[in-house]
Design a protein around this motif. Structure first.
Motif, short mmCIF file in Angstrom:
data_model
loop_
_atom_site.label_atom_id
_atom_site.label_comp_id
_atom_site.label_asym_id
_atom_site.label_seq_id
_atom_site.Cartn_x
_atom_site.Cartn_y
_atom_site.Cartn_z
N ASP A 160 2.84 -0.54 6.52
CA ASP A 160 1.73 -0.56 4.95
C ASP A 160 1.91 -1.92 4.68
O ASP A 160 2.99 -2.92 4.72
N ARG B 186 -13.91 -3.13 -2.01
CA ARG B 186 -12.62 -2.83 -1.58
C ARG B 186 -11.89 -4.10 -1.58
O ARG B 186 -12.55 -5.17 -1.53
N GLN C 42 0.87 -1.16 -0.13
CA GLN C 42 -0.07 0.04 0.08
C GLN C 42 0.77 1.28 -0.06
O GLN C 42 1.81 1.39 0.47
N ARG C 43 0.48 2.29 -0.25
CA ARG C 43 1.15 3.72 -0.39
C ARG C 43 1.09 4.06 0.94
O ARG C 43 2.14 4.46 1.44
N ARG C 44 0.15 3.78 1.47
CA ARG C 44 0.18 4.14 3.02
C ARG C 44 -0.84 3.09 3.89
O ARG C 44 -1.91 2.75 3.18
N LEU C 45 -0.55 2.81 5.04
CA LEU C 45 -1.25 1.98 5.77
C LEU C 45 -2.86 2.42 5.61
O LEU C 45 -3.23 3.57 6.10
N ASP C 46 -3.79 1.54 5.46
CA ASP C 46 -5.29 1.73 5.31
C ASP C 46 -5.92 0.39 5.42
O ASP C 46 -6.17 -0.32 4.61
N GLY D 188 1.20 -5.33 2.34
CA GLY D 188 1.33 -5.74 0.77
C GLY D 188 0.66 -7.03 0.84
O GLY D 188 0.61 -8.01 1.64
N ARG E 206 -5.29 4.01 9.82
CA ARG E 206 -4.68 4.70 8.78
C ARG E 206 -3.48 5.29 9.63
O ARG E 206 -3.20 5.45 10.52
N ARG F 158 -11.65 2.80 10.11
CA ARG F 158 -10.26 2.58 9.41
C ARG F 158 -9.10 2.84 10.09
O ARG F 158 -9.05 3.97 11.13
#
Length: 488
Positions: free
Chosen positions: A227, A335, A104-108, A229, A123, A121
Motif C-alpha cells: 500500500d 487522480r 492508501q487504504r488498499r494498494l491501487d 503512501g 490493486r 490498475r
C-alpha cells in the motif's frame, strides 16, 4: 584530517579512553543522521548533529520557487513509502508526521499505456498472500493471458528466493526474469514498472538480491505490504521542520551550515571534527562519531585503517533521478498519481495542494524519472520538448491547457547504483576505528536506496554505538511485521 585509530594519542590516553564519556556527534542531517541522533539522544547520550547545508532532510527536501503561477514549495523529487516500510513509519511517528504522509487504504496503482490509451490498475484484495493479487493480475490489460500466468509463476518463484544469499547478488534481475519466462512486455509492464521506481535501475542493471527483497517484501510478505503512501505536505515540513523540532525536544544540539573536513582524535581519545573555516566553533570532541554522509564523503573522513578495504566505498556507484515539474492553467489529471507505459514518462503526481498552488491556479504535476541516465545532462528546454508532448498524449486535457511554468530538478547521485555485486561492497555500521560508525542508505541494510533504508541504517549505527556504550536501549523500535489494517 585523519589519524590511525590503532595509534594511541598523546600520553597513550586514547588507548584507555572510556567510551561512556564525551557524548556523540552525528555528521549529516539526512534521514540516516536524524535517526541516529534521535536514537542516541533517546538513550540518554548527549548528542550533536552537524549538517553542512542550512536545512535538514538530505536528498528528500523542499525549496521555495517564485513561479508565474504563484509562490510554490517544491520537493526536489517525489518520494513514496509503502506499508512494509516499518522503519520509515516509525520515523514519521517519532517526528509527529504520520498523518501528513498517509497510506492508501488498499494498494491501487493506475497504469496508463500511451500506445493503446488503455488504463489498467494494480490493486490488492484482503485475501491472504499470494491470492491478494490474483484478481488484479488475472485482469491486468497490459499483459496477455499467457503472460499473466507466467508472471504469477515468476512471483511465486521470487518468493522462494533468499535475498541474503550472496549468490543472488552476483546475478542481474533481467537474466533471472528471462529464465522465468518473462517477455519484454512483461518486464516493461510489471517488473520494471515497480523495480525502476524502487531500485532506481532497470532489471538488466539491478542485483537479483535487491530485486528479490523489493518484490518479496513489498508484494509477497503481507496483503497490505505494498500500500502506497506519500507526503501531502512539502517534504521539508517533515524532514526539516518536524524533524528539527523532534531533535530539539530530544535534547540534540543541531548545527547547520557547518562543513566537516576531517576527523581526528584528541589527547583523551575522543573524536574531534575539523570544520575548517566554517563559522562558529566546532562541536566538542565526542567518544562516538556517526558519519551519515554519502559514501565518497565518508571515505574521505574515515581514519586510516577504519575499514579493511577502503576501496570498497569508492566502488559503490551512484544513479541519477530527474524530476520534471509542470504547472498547467487548468486541471488535466483527475487522480492523485499514475504510472505510464509506452512513453518516456514514468510516474506522474499531482503536487498542487502540497506545494501551495493557489485554488483556481491550475494544476501542478511532478514527473518522477528514475534511472535517468539519458536525461541527467539534457537542457531543460530539450526536456520540455520531450515531455510536454508525452503528457498531451497521455492526458487529453493537457492538449489545450496552457503551461504556466516548467522547470527541472536533478539529483545526479540520487541513490547508490544497485548493480550486481553491490551488496558485497556495502559496509556494516561499525568500523575498526573505536567509536566511529557509518550510516546512510548505501550501508549494508539489505534494502535499496530508499527512505526506509536510510532510517534503518541510522538505527543500525546507533545500535552499534549503544552496544559499545553498554546501553540496553539499542533494539529496533519498530515491529518486524507489516500492519495490514487500513489506516484511519
Amino acid at each position: 584530517m585523519s589519524t590511525d585509530p590503532a595509534a594511541p594519542g598523546p600520553r597513550g590516553a586514547a588507548a584507555h579512553a572510556d567510551p561512556r564519556r564525551g557524548g556523540a556527534v552525528v555528521v549529516g542531517g539526512g534521514l540516516a543522521g536524524i535517526t541516529a541522533a534521535l536514537r542516541l539522544a533517546d538513550a540518554g547520550v548527549p548528542t550533536t548533529l552537524v549538517e553542512s547545508r542550512p536545512r535538514l532532510g538530505g536528498l528528500a527536501f523542499s525549496f521555495h520557487r517564485d513561479s508565474p503561477a504563484g509562490p510554490l514549495t517544491v520537493d526536489n523529487g517525489q518520494h513514496v513509502h509503502l506499508r512494509c516500510c516499518t522503519a520509515y513509519g516509525w520515523f514519521l511517528d517519532r517526528i509527529g508526521g504520520r498523518e501528513l504522509a498517509p497510506l492508501q487504504r488498499r494498494l491501487d496503482i493506475p497504469v496508463l499505456d500511451a500506445r493503446s490509451r488503455r488504463l489498467g490498475r494494480l490493486r490488492r484484495s484482503a485475501a491472504p498472500v499470494p491470492l491478494h493479487l490474483a484478481a488484479t493480475l488475472a485482469t491486468y490489460p497490459h499483459l496477455s493471458p499467457a503472460e499473466r500466468l507466467r508472471a504469477a509463476r515468476a512471483a511465486l518463484a521470487l518468493r522462494r528466493l533468499d535475498p541474503a544469499d550472496p549468490a543472488l547478488d552476483g546475478q542481474d534481475f533481467a537474466t533471472w526474469l528471462r529464465r522465468a519466462g518473462q517477455s519484454p512486455r512483461s518486464v516493461e509492464a510489471l517488473w520494471d514498472l515497480v523495480g525502476v521506481a524502487t531500485l532506481n535501475a532497470r532489471a538488466h542493471d539491478a542485483s537479483l538480491a535487491l530485486a528479490a527483497l523489493v518484490f518479496r517484501t513489498g508484494l509477497l510478505s503481507a496483503p497490505g505490504a505494498a500500500d502506497v503512501g506519500w507526503a501531502r505536505v512539502p517534504l521539508g515540513t517533515l524532514h526539516d521542520t518536524l524533524a528539527r523540532r523532534a531533535l530539539d525536544r530530544a535534547g540534540v544540539r543541531v548545527r547547520t551550515g557547518l562543513r566537516v573536513r576531517g576527523l581526528g582524535r584528541d589527547a583523551d581519545g575522543r573524536w574531534r571534527l575539523d570544520t575548517g573555516r566554517s563559522p562558529g566553533a566546532p562541536p566538542e570532541p565526542a567518544a562516538t562519531a556517526v558519519l551519515a554522509v554519502p559514501q565518497d564523503q565518508a571515505a574521505a573522513l574515515l581514519p586510516a585503517g577504519a575499514l579493511p578495504d577502503p576501496g570498497r566505498l569508492a566502488a559503490i556507484g551512484t544513479a541519477p533521478i530527474v524530476n520534471v515539474h509542470v504547472v498547467y492553467d487548468r486541471p488535466v489529471l483527475r487522480r492523485p498519481f499514475f504510472a505510464a507505459l509506452g512513453s518516456p514518462v514514468q510516474w506522474v503526481f499531482d503536487r498542487g495542494a502540497a506545494a501551495g498552488l493557489a485554488p483556481g491556479g491550475g494544476q501542478y504535476l511532478a514527473l518522477s524519472q528514475s534511472a535517468a541516465h539519458a536525461d541527467i545532462d539534457v537542457p531543460a528546454a530539450a526536456l520540455r520538448d520531450r515531455y510536454l508532448p508525452e503528457l498531451a498524449r497521455l492526458l487529453p486535457a493537457a492538449r489545450t491547457a496552457r503551461v504556466r511554468d516548467f522547470f527541472v530538478t536533478r539529483e545526479r547521485h540520487a541513490t547508490f547504483a544497485p548493480v550486481p555485486g553491490v551488496e558485497r561492497l556495502r559496509p556494516a555500521a561499525h568500523t575498526r576505528a573505536p567509536g566511529v560508525y557509518l550510516a546512510g542508505a548505501w550501508c549494508a541494510t539489505g534494502w535499496p536506496a530508499t527512505m526506509e533504508g536510510a532510517v534503518r541504517s541510522g538505527h543500525a549505527a546507533a545500535h552499534e554505538a549503544l552496544a559499545r556504550l553498554g546501553h540496553p536501549h539499542g533494539d529496533a523500535p519498530w515491529g518486524v511485521g507489516v500492519r495490514t489494517t487500513a489506516e484511519r
